[in-house]
Enzyme design. Structure first.
Site, PDB file in Angstrom:
ATOM      1  N   LYS A 258     -28.420  37.979 -72.911  1.00 11.12           N
ATOM      2  CA  LYS A 258     -27.880  36.665 -72.538  1.00 11.12           C
ATOM      3  C   LYS A 258     -27.027  36.804 -71.276  1.00 11.12           C
ATOM      4  O   LYS A 258     -26.052  37.542 -71.267  1.00 11.12           O
ATOM      5  CB  LYS A 258     -27.042  36.088 -73.685  1.00 11.12           C
ATOM      6  CG  LYS A 258     -26.281  34.796 -73.315  1.00 11.12           C
ATOM      7  CD  LYS A 258     -25.500  34.205 -74.495  1.00 11.12           C
ATOM      8  CE  LYS A 258     -24.608  33.031 -74.049  1.00 11.12           C
ATOM      9  NZ  LYS A 258     -23.801  32.480 -75.164  1.00 11.12           N
ATOM     10  N   ASP A 263     -19.226  30.398 -69.285  1.00 15.22           N
ATOM     11  CA  ASP A 263     -19.528  29.351 -70.257  1.00 15.22           C
ATOM     12  C   ASP A 263     -18.328  28.423 -70.420  1.00 15.22           C
ATOM     13  O   ASP A 263     -17.367  28.747 -71.116  1.00 15.22           O
ATOM     14  CB  ASP A 263     -19.886  29.996 -71.604  1.00 15.22           C
ATOM     15  CG  ASP A 263     -20.292  28.961 -72.650  1.00 15.22           C
ATOM     16  OD1 ASP A 263     -20.489  27.784 -72.280  1.00 15.22           O
ATOM     17  OD2 ASP A 263     -20.432  29.341 -73.834  1.00 15.22           O
ATOM     18  N   LYS A 270     -15.168  23.475 -73.661  1.00 14.45           N
ATOM     19  CA  LYS A 270     -14.320  24.325 -74.501  1.00 14.45           C
ATOM     20  C   LYS A 270     -12.847  24.097 -74.170  1.00 14.45           C
ATOM     21  O   LYS A 270     -12.529  23.832 -73.007  1.00 14.45           O
ATOM     22  CB  LYS A 270     -14.623  25.802 -74.207  1.00 14.45           C
ATOM     23  CG  LYS A 270     -15.917  26.337 -74.752  1.00 14.45           C
ATOM     24  CD  LYS A 270     -16.049  27.820 -74.401  1.00 14.45           C
ATOM     25  CE  LYS A 270     -17.399  28.371 -74.794  1.00 14.45           C
ATOM     26  NZ  LYS A 270     -17.627  28.401 -76.248  1.00 14.45           N
ATOM     27  N   ASP A 282     -19.508  36.096 -71.157  1.00 16.07           N
ATOM     28  CA  ASP A 282     -20.686  35.544 -71.820  1.00 16.07           C
ATOM     29  C   ASP A 282     -21.998  36.094 -71.262  1.00 16.07           C
ATOM     30  O   ASP A 282     -23.079  35.644 -71.643  1.00 16.07           O
ATOM     31  CB  ASP A 282     -20.663  34.006 -71.748  1.00 16.07           C
ATOM     32  CG  ASP A 282     -21.257  33.354 -72.986  1.00 16.07           C
ATOM     33  OD1 ASP A 282     -21.412  34.062 -74.004  1.00 16.07           O
ATOM     34  OD2 ASP A 282     -21.578  32.153 -72.930  1.00 16.07           O
ATOM     35  N   ASP A 341     -22.574  23.240 -75.691  1.00 14.23           N
ATOM     36  CA  ASP A 341     -21.954  24.566 -75.781  1.00 14.23           C
ATOM     37  C   ASP A 341     -22.843  25.565 -76.533  1.00 14.23           C
ATOM     38  O   ASP A 341     -22.578  26.760 -76.524  1.00 14.23           O
ATOM     39  CB  ASP A 341     -20.580  24.444 -76.466  1.00 14.23           C
ATOM     40  CG  ASP A 341     -19.688  25.644 -76.186  1.00 14.23           C
ATOM     41  OD1 ASP A 341     -20.057  26.472 -75.331  1.00 14.23           O
ATOM     42  OD2 ASP A 341     -18.622  25.737 -76.828  1.00 14.23           O
ATOM     43  N   GLU A 343     -25.513  26.834 -75.620  1.00 14.00           N
ATOM     44  CA  GLU A 343     -26.416  27.042 -74.480  1.00 14.00           C
ATOM     45  C   GLU A 343     -27.129  28.383 -74.534  1.00 14.00           C
ATOM     46  O   GLU A 343     -28.221  28.526 -73.985  1.00 14.00           O
ATOM     47  CB  GLU A 343     -25.628  26.924 -73.171  1.00 14.00           C
ATOM     48  CG  GLU A 343     -24.928  28.214 -72.680  1.00 14.00           C
ATOM     49  CD  GLU A 343     -23.841  28.729 -73.615  1.00 14.00           C
ATOM     50  OE1 GLU A 343     -23.355  27.930 -74.455  1.00 14.00           O
ATOM     51  OE2 GLU A 343     -23.479  29.906 -73.527  1.00 14.00           O
ATOM     52  N   ARG A 345     -28.627  29.990 -76.924  1.00 16.22           N
ATOM     53  CA  ARG A 345     -29.930  29.952 -77.599  1.00 16.22           C
ATOM     54  C   ARG A 345     -30.970  29.227 -76.749  1.00 16.22           C
ATOM     55  O   ARG A 345     -32.160  29.497 -76.862  1.00 16.22           O
ATOM     56  CB  ARG A 345     -29.758  29.309 -78.988  1.00 16.22           C
ATOM     57  CG  ARG A 345     -29.354  27.879 -78.975  1.00 16.22           C
ATOM     58  CD  ARG A 345     -28.801  27.426 -80.327  1.00 16.22           C
ATOM     59  NE  ARG A 345     -27.450  27.962 -80.574  1.00 16.22           N
ATOM     60  CZ  ARG A 345     -26.757  27.738 -81.681  1.00 16.22           C
ATOM     61  NH1 ARG A 345     -27.275  27.029 -82.669  1.00 16.22           N
ATOM     62  NH2 ARG A 345     -25.549  28.249 -81.829  1.00 16.22           N
TER      63      ARG A 345
END
Ligand code: BES
Ligand code: MN
Ligand code: ZN
Length: 497
Positions: A258, A263, A270, A282, A341, A343, A345
């Protein structure tokens, strides 16, 4: 760092500081060998150490060539593990930094295990424990880093040498991964990250192809493009490859990382404190894949391995994807976005679906995917999940064993079909959130819909980034996953002999 192996005697080893791991038994027996080598200083000092794991004692010897000694406890002889040795060497590294030692020796303790495991663990612990990230400090602190590490051994010379080489290669790869995670987000936009991968590939001897946004559009990576919509910076998709002539597999092992370079949560923004403030990490999955490829190439591992890194940031810019959007993914399936959020996946699903085109033997993905994994397991271990193709139990046990051996530990979570109910959408094939309950599992169940091969999913949200250093795991990016992957693949190559 230069790492060498020497069979010169303890007494004659000429270093600024010599780290000597000692067992409880050795201390109880009076440390005779050390007294013989370094004189009465040892006799005076030994009242202050028991030899238990965590003990550290700095001594200025009155005999022998080494300028300083550090005794580090490693506990009962029969219970010494690689992890204990890594932490003992890390303690030694901290002492070395304090006294500004440039040349450091570590003596390999006499244990029942193989010399290569012990020397690898000691080198790893020393390099990883001594890691610092100083790129942004403008005022030079007066630090002197060790330049040369000598592993001292009395026998098993060849094995110890092999372990020391491996330890150096693997630890340096972990440090590359840590550097990437610790890098300021504005220095690792997707394009800059792909440039860093190209540089890494050239230096370490693997291949890489980078797709730009136009190619990503052509390939139909709807998930990656949706996440990227709110961003100022275009996405990239990097394909890393190590394909040696002596590969023991014909269908590749694929590593997916990933690569969300930052993020914010997107429109489902967030909060800052304790949440967005660590989200430069992230892309720790991507960093782990890059580090692993570096080590695999340097070790000339006899396996055909491909790395896939979808990269973007997740931001609430003007065109950002919104809750309610239905996205057509690379696989053709549709996803209703109910939280921007979730994101990770979205971009992983596209990479996993693209992976099918290689007819892989196995795909392993690493992702800082869910806060729920941190709640469940904390920062000491990653969650591991697998699909129910045949061989699931063997895959899980091989990964768990690699975790225990490497120190990058993993623990399994179930993948029962009932969890699929939580990600059913009223308008699309799937929705991208499954509610608070079992958040790490529903994220994995989501990914499973894009997979048609044996697959291992590692949710590394917890152990990939630390607020406070612990042992050889320093504060910030830990490089989690590099040692795990290398170990897993080495074991796999060994089985294919
Ligand atoms: N990158 C985060 C997960 C994360 C959280 C990593 C904490 C490291 C530390 C991920 O993209 C995320 O935001 N996940 C959401 C999913 C939810 C909206 C279903 C989460 O875990 O809250
Ligand atoms: Mn997120
Ligand atoms: Zn994320």
């Amino acid at each position: 760092m230069k790492v060498s192996v020497s069979t010169i005697s303890l007494q004659e080893l000429d270093v600024d500081l010599l780290i000597v791991p000692v067992t409880v038994e050795a201390v109880a027996d009076g440390l005779e060998a050390l007294v013989a080598a370094f004189g009465a200083s040892i006799e005076r000092a030994r009242v202050d150490i028991k030899g238990e794991a965590g003990d550290v004692l700095l001594i200025y010897p009155d005999a022998g060539t080494a300028k300083r000694l550090v005794l580090t406890g490693i506990g009962d002889r029969s219970a010494v593990t690689s992890e204990i040795l890594r932490n003992a060497a890390a303690e030694g590294a901290r002492s070395a930094a304090k006294v500004r030692a440039e040349t450091v020796g570590i003596s390999v303790p006499d244990l029942d295990s193989d010399g290569d495991e012990a020397s690898q663990a000691l080198v790893e612990g020393f390099i990883l424990g001594g890691y610092r990230f100083d790129r942004y400090r403008t005022v030079e602190e007066e630090v002197v880093m060790a330049q040369r590490l000598v592993i001292q051994t009395t026998d098993q010379d060849k094995q110890v040498r092999r372990g020391a080489d491996r330890g150096r290669i693997v630890a340096e790869a972990v440090c590359s991964a840590r550097d990437l995670v610790n890098l300021s987000p504005d220095e690792k936009t997707p394009v800059l990250l792909s440039k860093a991968i190209e540089k890494s590939a050239k230096k370490h001897g693997y291949e890489v192809t980078v797709w730009n946004k136009a190619l990503i559009e052509e390939e139909g990576m709807g998930g990656l493009l949706a996440v990227n919509r709110g961003s100022q910076d275009p996405p990239t998709f990097s394909v890393l490859e190590w394909h040696p002539e002596h590969a023991r597999n014909s269908r590749p092992i694929i590593l997916v990382g990933k690569g969300v370079v930052f993020d914010t949560g997107g429109l489902s923004l967030k909060p800052t404190k304790g949440s967005m403030d660590s989200m430069k990490s992230d892309m720790a999955g991507a960093a782990a894949v890059i580090g692993a490829m570096e080590a695999i190439a340097k070790l000339e591992l006899p396996l055909y391995v491909i790395g896939l890194i979808p990269a973007t940031d997740n931001r609430p810019g003007e065109k950002a994807y919104v809750p309610g959007d239905v996205i057509r993914m690379h696989s053709g399936k549709t996803v209703e976005v109910l939280n921007t959020d979730a994101e990770g996946r979205m971009i992983l699903a596209d990479a996993l679906s693209y992976a099918t085109s290689f007819y892989p033997e196995l795909v392993i993905d690493l992702a800082t995917l869910t806060g729920a994994a941190v709640i469940a397991l904390g920062d000491i271990v990653a969650a591991v999940m697998t699909n129910e193709e045949k061989g699931a139990a063997e895959r899980l046990s091989a990964m768990t064993a690699a975790g225990e051996a490497s120190g990058d530990r993993v623990h399994p979570l179930p993948m029962f079909d009932e969890y699929n109910e939580q990600i059913k959408s009223t308008v699309a094939d799937l929705k991208n959130v499954g509610g608070r309950e079992a958040g790490s599992i529903t994220a994995a169940k989501f990914l499973e819909h894009f997979v048609d091969y044996p697959w291992i999913h590692l949710d590394i949200a917890g152990p990939s980034f630390l607020e406070k250093s612990r042992g050889y795991r320093t504060v910030g990016g830990t490089g989690f996953g590099v040692r795990l992957l290398v170990r897993f693949l080495q074991d796999m190559a060994e089985k294919k002999r």
